[in-house]
Design a protein around this motif. Structure first.
Motif, PDB file in Angstrom:
ATOM      1  N   HIS A  38      12.801 -16.122 -81.709  1.00 18.35           N
ATOM      2  CA  HIS A  38      12.245 -16.702 -81.510  1.00 18.35           C
ATOM      3  C   HIS A  38      11.775 -17.136 -80.067  1.00 18.35           C
ATOM      4  N   GLU A  39      13.454 -18.340 -80.292  1.00 16.96           N
ATOM      5  CA  GLU A  39      12.935 -19.566 -78.908  1.00 16.96           C
ATOM      6  C   GLU A  39      13.174 -18.595 -77.094  1.00 16.96           C
ATOM      7  N   PHE A  40      13.925 -17.625 -77.634  1.00 13.03           N
ATOM      8  CA  PHE A  40      14.176 -16.492 -76.290  1.00 13.03           C
ATOM      9  C   PHE A  40      12.655 -16.429 -75.954  1.00 13.03           C
ATOM     10  N   ASN A  41      12.036 -15.733 -77.153  1.00 10.08           N
ATOM     11  CA  ASN A  41      10.403 -14.910 -76.428  1.00 10.08           C
ATOM     12  C   ASN A  41       9.296 -15.895 -76.401  1.00 10.08           C
ATOM     13  N   ASN A  42       9.857 -17.148 -76.475  1.00  8.99           N
ATOM     14  CA  ASN A  42       9.508 -17.850 -76.178  1.00  8.99           C
ATOM     15  C   ASN A  42       9.109 -18.832 -74.194  1.00  8.99           C
ATOM     16  N   ILE A  43      10.251 -18.503 -74.585  1.00 11.21           N
ATOM     17  CA  ILE A  43      10.299 -19.087 -73.208  1.00 11.21           C
ATOM     18  C   ILE A  43      10.624 -18.032 -72.061  1.00 11.21           C
ATOM     19  N   LEU A  44      10.570 -16.620 -72.675  1.00 13.24           N
ATOM     20  CA  LEU A  44      10.633 -15.002 -71.404  1.00 13.24           C
ATOM     21  C   LEU A  44       8.261 -15.275 -71.856  1.00 13.24           C
ATOM     22  N   THR A  45       8.040 -15.306 -72.641  1.00 11.66           N
ATOM     23  CA  THR A  45       6.480 -16.061 -72.386  1.00 11.66           C
ATOM     24  C   THR A  45       6.005 -17.468 -71.489  1.00 11.66           C
ATOM     25  N   THR A  46       6.528 -18.133 -71.779  1.00  9.70           N
ATOM     26  CA  THR A  46       6.437 -19.319 -70.545  1.00  9.70           C
ATOM     27  C   THR A  46       6.527 -18.853 -69.159  1.00  9.70           C
ATOM     28  N   ILE A  47       7.764 -17.828 -68.693  1.00  7.45           N
ATOM     29  CA  ILE A  47       8.246 -17.421 -67.267  1.00  7.45           C
ATOM     30  C   ILE A  47       7.421 -16.109 -66.892  1.00  7.45           C
ATOM     31  N   ILE A  48       7.408 -15.501 -67.719  1.00 10.63           N
ATOM     32  CA  ILE A  48       5.323 -14.710 -67.140  1.00 10.63           C
ATOM     33  C   ILE A  48       4.553 -14.817 -66.740  1.00 10.63           C
ATOM     34  N   ASN A  49       4.012 -16.050 -67.977  1.00  8.92           N
ATOM     35  CA  ASN A  49       2.953 -16.170 -67.566  1.00  8.92           C
ATOM     36  C   ASN A  49       3.156 -17.081 -66.384  1.00  8.92           C
ATOM     37  N   TYR A  50       4.440 -18.162 -66.097  1.00  8.48           N
ATOM     38  CA  TYR A  50       3.602 -19.071 -64.551  1.00  8.48           C
ATOM     39  C   TYR A  50       4.538 -18.132 -63.783  1.00  8.48           C
ATOM     40  N   ALA A  51       4.961 -16.763 -63.557  1.00  5.31           N
ATOM     41  CA  ALA A  51       5.155 -15.795 -62.650  1.00  5.31           C
ATOM     42  C   ALA A  51       3.857 -15.477 -62.339  1.00  5.31           C
ATOM     43  N   ARG A  52       2.952 -14.939 -62.995  1.00  5.98           N
ATOM     44  CA  ARG A  52       1.450 -14.415 -62.847  1.00  5.98           C
ATOM     45  C   ARG A  52       0.602 -15.037 -62.460  1.00  5.98           C
ATOM     46  N   LEU A  53       1.040 -17.050 -62.872  1.00  5.13           N
ATOM     47  CA  LEU A  53      -0.441 -17.552 -61.956  1.00  5.13           C
ATOM     48  C   LEU A  53       0.131 -17.624 -60.801  1.00  5.13           C
ATOM     49  N   ALA A  54       2.120 -17.330 -60.839  1.00  7.44           N
ATOM     50  CA  ALA A  54       1.689 -18.087 -59.085  1.00  7.44           C
ATOM     51  C   ALA A  54       1.063 -17.051 -58.114  1.00  7.44           C
ATOM     52  N   LEU A  55       1.529 -15.368 -58.833  1.00 10.92           N
ATOM     53  CA  LEU A  55       1.356 -14.006 -58.037  1.00 10.92           C
ATOM     54  C   LEU A  55      -0.420 -14.276 -57.731  1.00 10.92           C
ATOM     55  N   ARG A  56      -0.798 -15.256 -58.642  1.00 11.40           N
ATOM     56  CA  ARG A  56      -2.755 -15.865 -58.378  1.00 11.40           C
ATOM     57  C   ARG A  56      -2.694 -16.032 -57.518  1.00 11.40           C
ATOM     58  N   THR A  57      -2.322 -17.156 -57.408  1.00  9.97           N
ATOM     59  CA  THR A  57      -2.918 -18.069 -56.411  1.00  9.97           C
ATOM     60  C   THR A  57      -1.795 -18.333 -55.748  1.00  9.97           C
ATOM     61  N   PRO A  58      -2.033 -16.737 -54.093  1.00  7.52           N
ATOM     62  CA  PRO A  58      -1.070 -17.052 -53.074  1.00  7.52           C
ATOM     63  C   PRO A  58      -0.545 -18.101 -52.439  1.00  7.52           C
ATOM     64  N   HIS A  59      -2.273 -18.847 -51.917  1.00  6.53           N
ATOM     65  CA  HIS A  59      -2.538 -19.669 -50.456  1.00  6.53           C
ATOM     66  C   HIS A  59      -2.702 -21.393 -51.741  1.00  6.53           C
ATOM     67  N   ASP A  60      -2.562 -21.459 -52.997  1.00  2.00           N
ATOM     68  CA  ASP A  60      -2.377 -22.511 -53.498  1.00  2.00           C
ATOM     69  C   ASP A  60      -0.922 -23.147 -53.657  1.00  2.00           C
ATOM     70  N   GLU A  61      -0.754 -23.741 -52.724  1.00  2.00           N
ATOM     71  CA  GLU A  61       1.067 -24.591 -52.814  1.00  2.00           C
ATOM     72  C   GLU A  61       1.412 -24.996 -53.606  1.00  2.00           C
ATOM     73  N   THR A  62       0.570 -26.308 -53.993  1.00  2.00           N
ATOM     74  CA  THR A  62       0.916 -27.118 -55.502  1.00  2.00           C
ATOM     75  C   THR A  62       1.143 -26.019 -56.063  1.00  2.00           C
ATOM     76  N   ALA A  63      -0.115 -25.217 -57.124  1.00  2.00           N
ATOM     77  CA  ALA A  63       0.199 -24.443 -57.950  1.00  2.00           C
ATOM     78  C   ALA A  63       1.298 -23.164 -57.900  1.00  2.00           C
ATOM     79  N   ARG A  64       1.373 -23.012 -56.695  1.00  2.00           N
ATOM     80  CA  ARG A  64       2.417 -21.884 -56.733  1.00  2.00           C
ATOM     81  C   ARG A  64       4.083 -22.569 -56.774  1.00  2.00           C
ATOM     82  N   THR A  65       4.904 -24.202 -56.636  1.00  2.00           N
ATOM     83  CA  THR A  65       5.098 -24.541 -56.269  1.00  2.00           C
ATOM     84  C   THR A  65       5.586 -25.183 -57.621  1.00  2.00           C
ATOM     85  N   GLN A  66       4.267 -26.135 -58.427  1.00  2.00           N
ATOM     86  CA  GLN A  66       4.472 -25.994 -60.035  1.00  2.00           C
ATOM     87  C   GLN A  66       4.754 -25.409 -61.342  1.00  2.00           C
TER      88      GLN A  66
END
Length: 259
Positions: A38-66
Motif C-alpha cells: 500500500h505504501e509503495f502504491n502511494n509512493i508511485l502515485t506521487t511520483i507519477i503525478n509530479y512527473a506529469r506536472l513536470a511535463l505539463r510545465t516545461p517553461h515554469d522552472e519553479t514548478a518543474r524544480t518542485q
C-alpha cells in the motif's frame, strides 16, 4: 562411528535451527506485506503525478524544480523501505557485529511505520545513552519486528506503542523495551507464551491462526546473545516486553565468542 553420527546430528540440528529462524523471519515480513504494498502504491502515485506536472510545465522552472524534488524524495523513500525489507529478509549471516541498537530500532520502525499508522497506533521512541552491543543485527531486528507486530495485533482498535532503548550501567545491560496499550495477556497464558507452538492468536475466518513460534524464536535468539527476555502484562492494560543484552561500549573490544 558414534562420534561421526553425533557430528552429523549436530550439523543437522543447526541447519534446522537456521531454517526455523529464516522461516519465522519471512513470516514476520509477510505480516507487513500488505501495508508495504500500500505504501509503495502511494509512493508511485506521487511520483507519477509530479512527473506529469513536470511535463505539463516545461517553461515554469519553479514548478518543474518542485516536481522533480518531490519525485526524488519519493524515490529515496521507496529505496529506504525496500532496502530495509530486503536486507532483513535475505540476511542469514550469523556473524556478530558491534552494533548501535538505536540504528536497529530505526530500521524496524521504518518497516512498520505505515502498518502501525494504518491501524491507528501512535509510536513513541525513547533513547537513553548510546547503547551498543555485540550482536547478529538481523536476528535482533527479527526479535524487534516480531514484538512490534505482536503489539500491533494486541491493539485491534488502535492505541499507543512505546519502543525504548536504554543503557543500564548498574546491571551492565542494554534494555530494549516494547510496550503496548492493548488487550493484555491473562496470567494463565502469560507463563506459556515463550513455549514452542503456543499461541494466543485465535483462528481467522479462513481457519488460520498463529504458529506459536515467534516468541519461542525470540527467546532462543536472545539467550544465544547471553541476554534474557521477560514480559509483564495486565488484561485490558497492555503488555511490556523487555529484552536485556550485555552492553558493549562504543569502540570497546568485541568478545571473541561466536553467535
Amino acid at each position: 562411528m558414534i562420534g561421526e553420527d553425533l557430528m552429523v546430528s549436530s550439523a543437522e540440528a543447526e541447519q534446522l535451527r537456521q531454517q526455523l529462524l529464516q522461516a519465522q523471519k519471512l513470516s514476520s515480513v509477510g505480516a507487513l506485506a500488505s501495508s508495504v504494498a500500500h505504501e509503495f502504491n502511494n509512493i508511485l502515485t506521487t511520483i507519477i503525478n509530479y512527473a506529469r506536472l513536470a511535463l505539463r510545465t516545461p517553461h515554469d522552472e519553479t514548478a518543474r524544480t518542485q516536481a522533480l524534488e518531490k519525485i526524488l524524495k519519493g524515490g529515496q523513500r521507496a529505496a529506504v523501505v525496500i532496502n530495509s525489507m530486503l536486507g532483513f529478509a535475505r540476511n542469514t549471516s550469523t556473524q556478530r557485529e558491534h552494533a548501535n541498537l538505536v540504528g536497529l530500532v530505526d530500521e524496524v520502525l521504518i518497516l512498520t511505520e505505515k502498518d502501525l499508522s494504518k491501524h491507528r497506533i501512535q509510536v513513541e521512541k525513547k533513547v537513553q545513552g548510546r547503547p551498543h552491543a555485540h550482536v547478529v543485527p538481523a536476528q535482533i531486528e527479527q526479535v524487534l519486528l516480531n514484538l512490534i507486530i505482536n503489539a500491533r495485533q494486541a491493539m485491534p482498535r488502535g492505541g499507543r506503542l512505546r519502543v525504548e532503548v536504554r543503557e543500564n550501567a548498574r546491571s551492565g545491560m542494554v534494555e530494549l523495551i516494547v510496550a503496548d496499550s492493548g488487550v493484555g495477556i491473562p496470567p494463565e497464558r502469560l507463563r506459556l507464551i515463550f513455549e514452542p507452538f503456543y499461541t494466543t492468536k485465535e483462528p481467522d475466518a479462513n481457519g488460520h491462526g498463529g504458529t506459536g513460534l515467534g516468541l519461542s524464536v525470540c527467546r532462543q535468539i536472545i539467550e544465544q546473545h547471553q541476554g534474557r527476555i521477560r514480559v509483564e502484562s495486565l488484561v485490558g492494560k497492555g503488555s511490556t516486553f523487555t529484552v536485556k543484552l550485555p552492553i558493549q561500549p562504543e569502540g570497546g573490544k568485541e568478545p571473541e565468542t561466536g553467535a
